[in-house]
Structure formats: structure tokens, C-alpha cells
Design an enzyme around this catalytic site. Structure first.
Site, PDB file in Angstrom:
ATOM      1  N   SER A  10      -2.124   5.136   0.975  1.00  0.00           N
ATOM      2  CA  SER A  10      -1.502   6.371   1.446  1.00  0.00           C
ATOM      3  C   SER A  10      -1.698   6.506   2.949  1.00  0.00           C
ATOM      4  O   SER A  10      -2.684   6.025   3.505  1.00  0.00           O
ATOM      5  CB  SER A  10      -2.121   7.583   0.746  1.00  0.00           C
ATOM      6  OG  SER A  10      -1.595   8.782   1.295  1.00  0.00           O
ATOM      7  N   HIS A  11      -0.776   7.198   3.572  1.00  0.00           N
ATOM      8  CA  HIS A  11      -0.930   7.525   4.983  1.00  0.00           C
ATOM      9  C   HIS A  11      -2.072   8.513   5.190  1.00  0.00           C
ATOM     10  O   HIS A  11      -2.600   8.622   6.288  1.00  0.00           O
ATOM     11  CB  HIS A  11       0.375   8.098   5.544  1.00  0.00           C
ATOM     12  CG  HIS A  11       1.400   7.058   5.823  1.00  0.00           C
ATOM     13  ND1 HIS A  11       2.045   6.349   4.823  1.00  0.00           N
ATOM     14  CD2 HIS A  11       1.886   6.589   6.992  1.00  0.00           C
ATOM     15  CE1 HIS A  11       2.877   5.486   5.386  1.00  0.00           C
ATOM     16  NE2 HIS A  11       2.804   5.618   6.694  1.00  0.00           N
ATOM     17  N   SER A  12      -2.450   9.219   4.147  1.00  0.00           N
ATOM     18  CA  SER A  12      -3.519  10.204   4.223  1.00  0.00           C
ATOM     19  C   SER A  12      -4.761   9.708   3.484  1.00  0.00           C
ATOM     20  O   SER A  12      -4.694   9.434   2.278  1.00  0.00           O
ATOM     21  CB  SER A  12      -3.051  11.511   3.587  1.00  0.00           C
ATOM     22  OG  SER A  12      -4.141  12.371   3.354  1.00  0.00           O
ATOM     23  N   ASP A  68       2.636   5.421  -0.773  1.00  0.00           N
ATOM     24  CA  ASP A  68       3.323   6.701  -0.649  1.00  0.00           C
ATOM     25  C   ASP A  68       4.623   6.649   0.149  1.00  0.00           C
ATOM     26  O   ASP A  68       5.603   7.259  -0.230  1.00  0.00           O
ATOM     27  CB  ASP A  68       2.391   7.800  -0.118  1.00  0.00           C
ATOM     28  CG  ASP A  68       1.808   7.516   1.254  1.00  0.00           C
ATOM     29  OD1 ASP A  68       2.090   6.460   1.854  1.00  0.00           O
ATOM     30  OD2 ASP A  68       1.032   8.362   1.737  1.00  0.00           O
ATOM     31  N   SER A  71       6.564   2.631   5.179  1.00  0.00           N
ATOM     32  CA  SER A  71       5.768   1.759   6.051  1.00  0.00           C
ATOM     33  C   SER A  71       4.485   1.311   5.352  1.00  0.00           C
ATOM     34  O   SER A  71       3.950   0.247   5.662  1.00  0.00           O
ATOM     35  CB  SER A  71       5.461   2.445   7.384  1.00  0.00           C
ATOM     36  OG  SER A  71       4.719   3.623   7.175  1.00  0.00           O
TER      37      SER A  71
END
Length: 126
Positions: A10-12, A68, A71
Site C-alpha cells: 500500500s502507499h500508506s 492498492d 504504481s
């Protein structure tokens, strides 16, 4: 018997860790690793974190990568190439939380990587 491992990309960092926590509360016998955020825990993804997560959960049963955003998928593809291991697959067009949860439940039932991916495809058709 070894179960298919799950990697959450995930980006987070909080989303990856939260999804991992959710899965581990319900499914006890499946290896799950989180690869969220950049190397400084900012929003983004990091190939080295993904590689480390793959190493944490890898076995001959294989690993499924859940992501997610687009990228994150690109970095997952790079990580697979760099890992130099077989039987690592990406769950495409599957929501990270729900998909990884279903994947982990199926892995815990002893299903193989192809069977899990087929089930995910059916469960999350567009």
C-alpha cells in the site's frame, strides 16, 4: 503443510499494517507481511520493502502480492523480477483489504496459489 504467503503493498503504511492486523486476527496459520509506504514511511511504495516482505513470507507454496494503486503494482512487478524466486504472483484488479482477506482464508484452508487466484478472479469480477 505450508500455506501461500500474503504480501500487502500500500502507499500508506497504516493501510498495509491495518490490513495485516485484520487478517492476523482471523487467520492464524498464514504468513502475512506488510510493505506500506516509502523507506521513510511517507506515502508511496518501495521495492526494497516489497522484497523484504516477500522474503518474510516466502515458501515453496508461493506468495500472492496485493496492492492498492497502479504504481504499487509496477513496484510489485519489479520486486518479483528482483526476487529471483518462483511462484510469486500479483492479485490483479482485487481490492487490497477484501482480496487479501479472502486470499488468506483460502490459503489457511490449504488451497494452492492457482486455486486462490482463480477464486479471487471470480469473487471480484468487474
Amino acid at each position: 503443510m505450508t500455506n501461500v504467503g500474503i504480501v500487502l503493498i500500500s502507499h500508506s503504511p497504516k493501510i498495509a499494517e491495518g490490513a495485516k492486523e485484520l487478517i492476523e486476527q482471523v487467520v492464524k496459520n498464514v504468513p502475512v507481511a506488510a510493505a506500506g509506504g516509502t523507506d521513510t514511511n511517507e506515502i508511496g511504495t518501495n521495492v526494497e520493502k516489497i522484497l523484504s516482505a516477500i522474503d518474510q513470507v516466502y515458501s515453496e507454496a508461493g506468495v500472492i502480492l496485493f496492492y492498492d494503486l497502479g504504481s504499487a503494482m509496477m513496484n510489485a512487478e519489479v520486486a518479483i523480477e528482483l526476487a529471483g524466486k518462483g511462484n510469486i504472483r500479483i492479485a490483479e484488479n482485487v481490492p487490497i483489504v477484501e482480496g487479501a482477506y479472502v486470499g488468506a482464508v483460502e490459503s489457511g484452508m490449504g488451497h494452492g496459489i492457482e486455486q486462490i487466484l482463480e477464486s479471487l478472479g471470480k469473487s471480484f469480477k468487474k
